[in-house]
Design a protein around this motif. Structure first.
Motif, PDB file in Angstrom:
ATOM      1  N   GLU A   1       4.526 -11.419   1.554  1.00 22.32           N
ATOM      2  CA  GLU A   1       4.673 -10.501   2.687  1.00 22.32           C
ATOM      3  C   GLU A   1       4.708 -11.203   4.036  1.00 22.32           C
ATOM      4  OE1 GLU A   1       2.556  -6.768   2.443  1.00 22.32           O
ATOM      5  OE2 GLU A   1       1.864  -7.295   0.430  1.00 22.32           O
TER       6      GLU A   1
ATOM      7  N   GLY B   1      -6.329  -0.990  12.522  1.00 19.66           N
ATOM      8  CA  GLY B   1      -4.960  -1.041  12.021  1.00 19.66           C
ATOM      9  C   GLY B   1      -4.531  -2.436  11.620  1.00 19.66           C
TER      10      GLY B   1
ATOM     11  N   ARG C   1       0.150  -4.423  11.016  1.00 23.59           N
ATOM     12  CA  ARG C   1      -0.841  -3.583  10.326  1.00 23.59           C
ATOM     13  C   ARG C   1      -1.231  -4.218   8.994  1.00 23.59           C
ATOM     14  NH1 ARG C   1      -2.052   0.982  12.521  1.00 23.59           N
ATOM     15  NH2 ARG C   1      -2.765   2.023  10.637  1.00 23.59           N
TER      16      ARG C   1
ATOM     17  N   PRO D   1      -1.594  -4.508   5.256  1.00 22.37           N
ATOM     18  CA  PRO D   1      -0.826  -3.881   4.172  1.00 22.37           C
ATOM     19  C   PRO D   1      -1.689  -2.854   3.426  1.00 22.37           C
ATOM     20  CG  PRO D   1      -0.585  -6.266   4.126  1.00 22.37           C
ATOM     21  CD  PRO D   1      -1.657  -5.961   5.113  1.00 22.37           C
ATOM     22  N   ALA D   2      -1.048  -1.816   2.931  1.00 24.08           N
ATOM     23  CA  ALA D   2      -1.760  -0.740   2.240  1.00 24.08           C
ATOM     24  C   ALA D   2      -2.615  -1.257   1.086  1.00 24.08           C
ATOM     25  CB  ALA D   2      -0.754   0.302   1.738  1.00 24.08           C
ATOM     26  N   GLY D   3      -2.107  -2.229   0.339  1.00 25.14           N
ATOM     27  CA  GLY D   3      -2.863  -2.768  -0.788  1.00 25.14           C
ATOM     28  C   GLY D   3      -4.150  -3.466  -0.352  1.00 25.14           C
TER      29      GLY D   3
ATOM     30  N   ARG E   1      -5.719  -2.848   2.574  1.00 25.73           N
ATOM     31  CA  ARG E   1      -6.562  -1.778   3.131  1.00 25.73           C
ATOM     32  C   ARG E   1      -7.296  -1.045   2.009  1.00 25.73           C
ATOM     33  NH1 ARG E   1      -7.340   0.420   7.701  1.00 25.73           N
ATOM     34  NH2 ARG E   1      -5.610  -0.619   8.698  1.00 25.73           N
ATOM     35  N   ALA E   2      -6.630  -0.784   0.896  1.00 23.45           N
ATOM     36  CA  ALA E   2      -7.251  -0.084  -0.235  1.00 23.45           C
ATOM     37  C   ALA E   2      -8.418  -0.877  -0.812  1.00 23.45           C
ATOM     38  CB  ALA E   2      -6.198   0.187  -1.317  1.00 23.45           C
TER      39      ALA E   2
ATOM     40  N   ALA F   1     -11.251  -0.680   2.163  1.00 18.29           N
ATOM     41  CA  ALA F   1     -11.774   0.650   2.500  1.00 18.29           C
ATOM     42  C   ALA F   1     -13.065   1.003   1.772  1.00 18.29           C
ATOM     43  CB  ALA F   1     -10.705   1.713   2.268  1.00 18.29           C
TER      44      ALA F   1
END
Length: 133
Positions: free
Chosen positions: A51, A85, A119, A121-123, A125-126, A129
């Protein structure tokens, strides 16, 4: 979740007075952060390769409380304080037994290959979190 990482003080970590040179605490907490991210299942090499994203230190606020010495076995603790973010804020400590020697608040930012903030990455962040309180 608080992650713990142990590090032994080597002769090369000390100064002429026989105590840990101040800048080496930053190296110790860097190792602690790396192990914390690894324990959460984030592969930083894959993140960069796939990424084009890396974590970089933006700010460190450090308190040097007591000296560590040659051959001490230290524990570096890392705990997530805040998640933004593109920003991760951590509290880190270096302990000898239960004695607090060093404390730092570290702000990391997520950067692209071009050097700009991006930001998380969603992965990633998951994975972060659940440890964010």
């Amino acid at each position: 979740m608080q992650q713990e990482f142990q590090v032994r003080v080597y002769y090369e970590d000390t100064d002429l007075a026989g105590i840990v040179y101040y800048a080496n605490y930053l190296r110790f907490i860097e190792r602690g952060r790396t192990e914390w991210v690894r324990a959460l299942g984030v592969d930083q090499a894959a993140l960069k390769r796939d990424e084009g994203i890396v974590f970089a230190v933006r700010r460190v606020e450090a308190d040097y409380l007591k000296p560590a010495r040659f051959d001490d076995l230290l524990t570096v603790t890392t705990r997530l304080v805040d998640l933004g973010g593109a920003r991760i804020e951590l509290e880190q400590e270096v302990l000898r037994g239960g004695e607090r020697l060093f404390a730092a608040r570290v702000v990391l930012v997520c950067l692209s290959d071009a050097g700009g903030a991006v930001r998380l990455p969603a992965g990633v962040r998951a994975k972060l979190a659940p440890v964010h309180h």
